[in-house]
Write a protein that holds these residues in place. Sequence first.
Motif, PDB file in Angstrom:
ATOM      1  N   VAL A  88       6.633 -25.386  15.703  1.00 52.02           N
ATOM      2  CA  VAL A  88       6.393 -24.433  14.630  1.00 52.02           C
ATOM      3  C   VAL A  88       7.673 -24.338  13.801  1.00 52.02           C
ATOM      4  O   VAL A  88       8.754 -24.132  14.341  1.00 52.02           O
ATOM      5  CB  VAL A  88       5.998 -23.047  15.199  1.00 52.02           C
ATOM      6  CG1 VAL A  88       5.910 -22.011  14.089  1.00 52.02           C
ATOM      7  CG2 VAL A  88       4.681 -23.144  15.958  1.00 52.02           C
ATOM      8  N   GLY A  89       7.528 -24.467  12.476  1.00 53.87           N
ATOM      9  CA  GLY A  89       8.694 -24.544  11.605  1.00 53.87           C
ATOM     10  C   GLY A  89       9.168 -23.246  10.994  1.00 53.87           C
ATOM     11  O   GLY A  89      10.285 -23.177  10.491  1.00 53.87           O
ATOM     12  N   VAL A  90       8.341 -22.204  11.016  1.00 58.45           N
ATOM     13  CA  VAL A  90       8.717 -20.975  10.323  1.00 58.45           C
ATOM     14  C   VAL A  90       8.024 -19.770  10.966  1.00 58.45           C
ATOM     15  O   VAL A  90       6.912 -19.884  11.484  1.00 58.45           O
ATOM     16  CB  VAL A  90       8.389 -21.069   8.806  1.00 58.45           C
ATOM     17  CG1 VAL A  90       6.894 -21.169   8.568  1.00 58.45           C
ATOM     18  CG2 VAL A  90       8.983 -19.931   8.015  1.00 58.45           C
ATOM     19  N   ILE A  91       8.711 -18.643  10.906  1.00 59.69           N
ATOM     20  CA  ILE A  91       8.162 -17.362  11.365  1.00 59.69           C
ATOM     21  C   ILE A  91       7.767 -16.562  10.126  1.00 59.69           C
ATOM     22  O   ILE A  91       8.515 -16.513   9.149  1.00 59.69           O
ATOM     23  CB  ILE A  91       9.213 -16.576  12.187  1.00 59.69           C
ATOM     24  CG1 ILE A  91       9.570 -17.343  13.463  1.00 59.69           C
ATOM     25  CG2 ILE A  91       8.712 -15.168  12.515  1.00 59.69           C
ATOM     26  CD1 ILE A  91      10.782 -16.793  14.198  1.00 59.69           C
ATOM     27  N   VAL A  92       6.601 -15.954  10.164  1.00 61.48           N
ATOM     28  CA  VAL A  92       6.125 -15.091   9.082  1.00 61.48           C
ATOM     29  C   VAL A  92       6.187 -13.652   9.566  1.00 61.48           C
ATOM     30  O   VAL A  92       5.752 -13.348  10.681  1.00 61.48           O
ATOM     31  CB  VAL A  92       4.669 -15.442   8.687  1.00 61.48           C
ATOM     32  CG1 VAL A  92       4.111 -14.432   7.692  1.00 61.48           C
ATOM     33  CG2 VAL A  92       4.587 -16.855   8.145  1.00 61.48           C
ATOM     34  N   ARG A  93       6.731 -12.774   8.710  1.00 64.20           N
ATOM     35  CA  ARG A  93       6.769 -11.350   9.046  1.00 64.20           C
ATOM     36  C   ARG A  93       6.338 -10.543   7.839  1.00 64.20           C
ATOM     37  O   ARG A  93       6.749 -10.819   6.715  1.00 64.20           O
ATOM     38  CB  ARG A  93       8.198 -10.922   9.449  1.00 64.20           C
ATOM     39  CG  ARG A  93       8.700 -11.578  10.720  1.00 64.20           C
ATOM     40  CD  ARG A  93       7.900 -11.233  11.942  1.00 64.20           C
ATOM     41  NE  ARG A  93       8.045  -9.821  12.242  1.00 64.20           N
ATOM     42  CZ  ARG A  93       7.248  -9.135  13.040  1.00 64.20           C
ATOM     43  NH1 ARG A  93       6.225  -9.725  13.625  1.00 64.20           N
ATOM     44  NH2 ARG A  93       7.448  -7.870  13.261  1.00 64.20           N
ATOM     45  N   GLY A  94       5.509  -9.546   8.082  1.00 63.04           N
ATOM     46  CA  GLY A  94       5.133  -8.610   7.034  1.00 63.04           C
ATOM     47  C   GLY A  94       6.118  -7.449   7.027  1.00 63.04           C
ATOM     48  O   GLY A  94       6.611  -7.051   8.083  1.00 63.04           O
ATOM     49  N   VAL A  95       6.420  -6.946   5.837  1.00 63.06           N
ATOM     50  CA  VAL A  95       7.312  -5.781   5.728  1.00 63.06           C
ATOM     51  C   VAL A  95       6.646  -4.726   4.850  1.00 63.06           C
ATOM     52  O   VAL A  95       6.152  -5.021   3.770  1.00 63.06           O
ATOM     53  CB  VAL A  95       8.716  -6.146   5.185  1.00 63.06           C
ATOM     54  CG1 VAL A  95       9.500  -6.949   6.201  1.00 63.06           C
ATOM     55  CG2 VAL A  95       8.645  -6.910   3.887  1.00 63.06           C
ATOM     56  N   ARG A  96       6.611  -3.492   5.367  1.00 61.24           N
ATOM     57  CA  ARG A  96       5.969  -2.380   4.651  1.00 61.24           C
ATOM     58  C   ARG A  96       6.936  -1.574   3.811  1.00 61.24           C
ATOM     59  O   ARG A  96       6.541  -0.978   2.822  1.00 61.24           O
ATOM     60  CB  ARG A  96       5.301  -1.420   5.651  1.00 61.24           C
ATOM     61  CG  ARG A  96       4.127  -1.995   6.378  1.00 61.24           C
ATOM     62  CD  ARG A  96       3.677  -1.043   7.436  1.00 61.24           C
ATOM     63  NE  ARG A  96       4.808  -0.841   8.349  1.00 61.24           N
ATOM     64  CZ  ARG A  96       4.738  -0.359   9.562  1.00 61.24           C
ATOM     65  NH1 ARG A  96       3.588   0.047  10.026  1.00 61.24           N
ATOM     66  NH2 ARG A  96       5.798  -0.251  10.326  1.00 61.24           N
ATOM     67  N   ASN A  97       8.194  -1.516   4.260  1.00 61.33           N
ATOM     68  CA  ASN A  97       9.151  -0.619   3.611  1.00 61.33           C
ATOM     69  C   ASN A  97      10.579  -1.071   3.916  1.00 61.33           C
ATOM     70  O   ASN A  97      10.781  -2.079   4.599  1.00 61.33           O
ATOM     71  CB  ASN A  97       8.914   0.822   4.096  1.00 61.33           C
ATOM     72  CG  ASN A  97       8.901   0.900   5.623  1.00 61.33           C
ATOM     73  OD1 ASN A  97       9.712   0.281   6.307  1.00 61.33           O
ATOM     74  ND2 ASN A  97       7.963   1.663   6.158  1.00 61.33           N
ATOM     75  N   THR A  98      11.560  -0.315   3.441  1.00 67.70           N
ATOM     76  CA  THR A  98      12.956  -0.713   3.636  1.00 67.70           C
ATOM     77  C   THR A  98      13.382  -0.629   5.099  1.00 67.70           C
ATOM     78  O   THR A  98      14.234  -1.399   5.531  1.00 67.70           O
ATOM     79  CB  THR A  98      13.908   0.141   2.767  1.00 67.70           C
ATOM     80  OG1 THR A  98      13.691   1.523   3.050  1.00 67.70           O
ATOM     81  CG2 THR A  98      13.678  -0.120   1.287  1.00 67.70           C
ATOM     82  N   THR A  99      12.779   0.276   5.864  1.00 67.00           N
ATOM     83  CA  THR A  99      13.087   0.350   7.296  1.00 67.00           C
ATOM     84  C   THR A  99      12.653  -0.933   7.990  1.00 67.00           C
ATOM     85  O   THR A  99      13.408  -1.531   8.760  1.00 67.00           O
ATOM     86  CB  THR A  99      12.401   1.573   7.937  1.00 67.00           C
ATOM     87  OG1 THR A  99      12.829   2.746   7.253  1.00 67.00           O
ATOM     88  CG2 THR A  99      12.734   1.683   9.412  1.00 67.00           C
ATOM     89  N   ASP A 100      11.416  -1.368   7.706  1.00 70.45           N
ATOM     90  CA  ASP A 100      10.937  -2.648   8.251  1.00 70.45           C
ATOM     91  C   ASP A 100      11.858  -3.783   7.826  1.00 70.45           C
ATOM     92  O   ASP A 100      12.218  -4.635   8.638  1.00 70.45           O
ATOM     93  CB  ASP A 100       9.528  -2.978   7.739  1.00 70.45           C
ATOM     94  CG  ASP A 100       8.409  -2.255   8.461  1.00 70.45           C
ATOM     95  OD1 ASP A 100       8.686  -1.476   9.393  1.00 70.45           O
ATOM     96  OD2 ASP A 100       7.244  -2.477   8.073  1.00 70.45           O
ATOM     97  N   LEU A 101      12.226  -3.807   6.546  1.00 70.93           N
ATOM     98  CA  LEU A 101      13.049  -4.899   6.028  1.00 70.93           C
ATOM     99  C   LEU A 101      14.387  -4.968   6.754  1.00 70.93           C
ATOM    100  O   LEU A 101      14.838  -6.055   7.126  1.00 70.93           O
ATOM    101  CB  LEU A 101      13.259  -4.756   4.524  1.00 70.93           C
ATOM    102  CG  LEU A 101      14.046  -5.882   3.857  1.00 70.93           C
ATOM    103  CD1 LEU A 101      13.356  -7.223   4.052  1.00 70.93           C
ATOM    104  CD2 LEU A 101      14.241  -5.584   2.385  1.00 70.93           C
TER     105      LEU A 101
END
Length: 147
Positions: A88-101
């Motif tokens: 697997v070449g990449v990880i995908v992450r969802g971010v909802r807000n600055t805390t998540d980021l």
Amino acid sequence: MSTGNPVRAVYPGSFDPFTPGHLDVVNRARGLFDEVVVLVAVNSSKQPGTDEEERAAAVRAILPVEWTSVTVAAWSGLTSAYCRSHDVGVIVRGVRNTTDLHTEHQLAAMNQSLGVPTVFLPTQPELAAVSSTAVRTSGKWLSPMRP
């Protein structure tokens, strides 16, 4: 989608439960990558109601059958170890807000140092308030969930 070697991405999470926001991230990731693995993982800081195999089965039941480029796997190790052992070449992450980021940026730096880059997908505005914790504590199961 790539034109050369297929690019496989992994979307890791505890998914307790899998929310409309998670489904949206998977849907958008499958438009960017040749294959997407929803990696139902163990997070030592969380106490899910079911084990990762049961949560993986629940995610499989929610995903549209026509999403043939998406698979689901249960995993109890580091995401980067899964990526290395499953090409697997990449990880995908969802971010909802600055805390998540902020949190996700720290994880992305660690995974990058282990050889796996991360792509962030911002949450759609109408889904930003939805979290697994909110769904779990409200007692409202949002199924079937379709984009």
